[in-house]
Design a protein around this motif. Structure first.
Motif, PDB file in Angstrom:
ATOM      1  N   GLY A   7      -6.186   4.617  -6.519  1.00  0.00           N
ATOM      2  CA  GLY A   7      -5.741   4.291  -5.174  1.00  0.00           C
ATOM      3  C   GLY A   7      -5.773   5.514  -4.287  1.00  0.00           C
ATOM      4  O   GLY A   7      -6.623   6.388  -4.441  1.00  0.00           O
ATOM      5  N   GLU A   8      -4.827   5.548  -3.386  1.00  0.00           N
ATOM      6  CA  GLU A   8      -4.736   6.647  -2.433  1.00  0.00           C
ATOM      7  C   GLU A   8      -3.345   7.266  -2.515  1.00  0.00           C
ATOM      8  O   GLU A   8      -2.370   6.563  -2.754  1.00  0.00           O
ATOM      9  CB  GLU A   8      -4.994   6.133  -1.015  1.00  0.00           C
ATOM     10  N   ILE A   9      -3.275   8.576  -2.306  1.00  0.00           N
ATOM     11  CA  ILE A   9      -2.003   9.294  -2.301  1.00  0.00           C
ATOM     12  C   ILE A   9      -1.806   9.881  -0.917  1.00  0.00           C
ATOM     13  O   ILE A   9      -2.723  10.517  -0.371  1.00  0.00           O
ATOM     14  CB  ILE A   9      -1.977  10.414  -3.357  1.00  0.00           C
ATOM     15  N   LEU A  10      -0.623   9.694  -0.371  1.00  0.00           N
ATOM     16  CA  LEU A  10      -0.260  10.308   0.905  1.00  0.00           C
ATOM     17  C   LEU A  10       0.938  11.212   0.671  1.00  0.00           C
ATOM     18  O   LEU A  10       1.988  10.753   0.210  1.00  0.00           O
ATOM     19  CB  LEU A  10       0.083   9.238   1.949  1.00  0.00           C
ATOM     20  N   LEU A  11       0.775  12.486   0.973  1.00  0.00           N
ATOM     21  CA  LEU A  11       1.851  13.460   0.847  1.00  0.00           C
ATOM     22  C   LEU A  11       2.485  13.651   2.217  1.00  0.00           C
ATOM     23  O   LEU A  11       1.789  13.971   3.191  1.00  0.00           O
ATOM     24  CB  LEU A  11       1.297  14.786   0.325  1.00  0.00           C
TER      25      LEU A  11
ATOM     26  N   ARG B  22      -9.626  11.149  -9.068  1.00  0.00           N
ATOM     27  CA  ARG B  22      -9.184   9.766  -9.299  1.00  0.00           C
ATOM     28  C   ARG B  22      -8.631   9.086  -8.059  1.00  0.00           C
ATOM     29  O   ARG B  22      -8.564   7.865  -8.003  1.00  0.00           O
ATOM     30  CB  ARG B  22      -8.085   9.753 -10.368  1.00  0.00           C
ATOM     31  N   PHE B  23      -8.172   9.872  -7.109  1.00  0.00           N
ATOM     32  CA  PHE B  23      -7.502   9.355  -5.923  1.00  0.00           C
ATOM     33  C   PHE B  23      -8.106   9.964  -4.663  1.00  0.00           C
ATOM     34  O   PHE B  23      -8.595  11.087  -4.695  1.00  0.00           O
ATOM     35  CB  PHE B  23      -6.010   9.740  -5.907  1.00  0.00           C
ATOM     36  N   LYS B  24      -8.005   9.249  -3.581  1.00  0.00           N
ATOM     37  CA  LYS B  24      -8.236   9.835  -2.258  1.00  0.00           C
ATOM     38  C   LYS B  24      -6.887  10.399  -1.844  1.00  0.00           C
ATOM     39  O   LYS B  24      -5.874   9.692  -1.870  1.00  0.00           O
ATOM     40  CB  LYS B  24      -8.717   8.763  -1.279  1.00  0.00           C
ATOM     41  N   VAL B  25      -6.824  11.680  -1.515  1.00  0.00           N
ATOM     42  CA  VAL B  25      -5.555  12.335  -1.199  1.00  0.00           C
ATOM     43  C   VAL B  25      -5.494  12.650   0.292  1.00  0.00           C
ATOM     44  O   VAL B  25      -6.422  13.236   0.858  1.00  0.00           O
ATOM     45  CB  VAL B  25      -5.370  13.624  -2.030  1.00  0.00           C
ATOM     46  N   TYR B  26      -4.385  12.255   0.892  1.00  0.00           N
ATOM     47  CA  TYR B  26      -4.125  12.487   2.312  1.00  0.00           C
ATOM     48  C   TYR B  26      -2.854  13.314   2.452  1.00  0.00           C
ATOM     49  O   TYR B  26      -1.976  13.277   1.584  1.00  0.00           O
ATOM     50  CB  TYR B  26      -3.908  11.156   3.048  1.00  0.00           C
TER      51      TYR B  26
ATOM     52  N   VAL C  22      -3.955  13.285   8.122  1.00  0.00           N
ATOM     53  CA  VAL C  22      -3.789  12.105   8.981  1.00  0.00           C
ATOM     54  C   VAL C  22      -2.598  12.336   9.898  1.00  0.00           C
ATOM     55  O   VAL C  22      -1.659  13.057   9.564  1.00  0.00           O
ATOM     56  CB  VAL C  22      -3.584  10.796   8.181  1.00  0.00           C
ATOM     57  N   ASP C  23      -2.653  11.704  11.076  1.00  0.00           N
ATOM     58  CA  ASP C  23      -1.515  11.730  11.981  1.00  0.00           C
ATOM     59  C   ASP C  23      -0.677  10.476  11.720  1.00  0.00           C
ATOM     60  O   ASP C  23      -0.949   9.727  10.768  1.00  0.00           O
ATOM     61  CB  ASP C  23      -1.980  11.824  13.430  1.00  0.00           C
ATOM     62  N   TYR C  24       0.330  10.224  12.550  1.00  0.00           N
ATOM     63  CA  TYR C  24       1.196   9.061  12.327  1.00  0.00           C
ATOM     64  C   TYR C  24       0.413   7.755  12.424  1.00  0.00           C
ATOM     65  O   TYR C  24       0.659   6.812  11.658  1.00  0.00           O
ATOM     66  CB  TYR C  24       2.377   9.062  13.290  1.00  0.00           C
ATOM     67  N   SER C  25      -0.541   7.695  13.327  1.00  0.00           N
ATOM     68  CA  SER C  25      -1.372   6.502  13.452  1.00  0.00           C
ATOM     69  C   SER C  25      -2.192   6.286  12.176  1.00  0.00           C
ATOM     70  O   SER C  25      -2.353   5.158  11.711  1.00  0.00           O
ATOM     71  CB  SER C  25      -2.291   6.635  14.664  1.00  0.00           C
ATOM     72  N   GLY C  26      -2.682   7.380  11.598  1.00  0.00           N
ATOM     73  CA  GLY C  26      -3.415   7.304  10.341  1.00  0.00           C
ATOM     74  C   GLY C  26      -2.538   6.837   9.195  1.00  0.00           C
ATOM     75  O   GLY C  26      -2.994   6.108   8.301  1.00  0.00           O
TER      76      GLY C  26
END
Length: 98
Positions: A25-29, A53-57, A79-83
Motif C-alpha cells: 500500500g502507501e505510507i504517509l508520515l 514495497r510501499f509508496k512513501v509520502y 504532499v500538502d494537505y490537499s494531497g
C-alpha cells in the motif's frame, strides 16, 4: 491501503509495527513521524528499504514546521494537505498506526 503514521520512530514503535505487519500500500508520515523520512536519520535505511514495497509520502508542512524541508530522502514524495485528502480518498482503507 493508506498507512498513516504520526509519531516519531525514536519514541514509538508505530513505524516498526507497520513495516513488519503491512503487506503493501502507501505510507504517509505526518507530525513527528516525518523525522523518519529525512537523510541522516536513524531510520533512513528502513525507509529506503520500505520504498521497495510501499509508496512513501511525507506531509510537507510538517517537514517545514520542523526545519527539515531540505532533508527529505530521495524517492519520498512530499504532499500538502490537499494531497493528504487525495491519498485518503483514493485508498479504500486507511490505517492509523498509534
Amino acid at each position: 491501503m493508506l498507512h498513516i503514521i504520526n509519531q516519531s520512530p525514536l519514541s514509538n514503535s508505530s513505524l516498526e509495527s507497520c513495516l513488519s505487519v503491512a503487506q503493501g500500500g502507501e505510507i504517509l508520515l505526518i507530525e513527528d513521524a516525518v523525522y523518519a523520512a529525512t537523510t541522516g536519520s536513524a531510520f533512513e535505511s528502513k525507509i529506503i528499504e520500505a520504498m521497495k514495497r510501499f509508496k512513501v509520502y511525507v506531509l510537507q508542512p510538517d517537514l517545514e514546521a520542523r526545519g527539515l524541508a531540505d532533508r527529505a530522502i530521495a524517492g519520498v514524495s512530499p504532499v500538502d494537505y490537499s494531497g493528504f485528502v487525495d491519498l485518503a480518498a483514493n485508498n479504500q482503507n486507511c490505517q492509523s498506526w498509534l
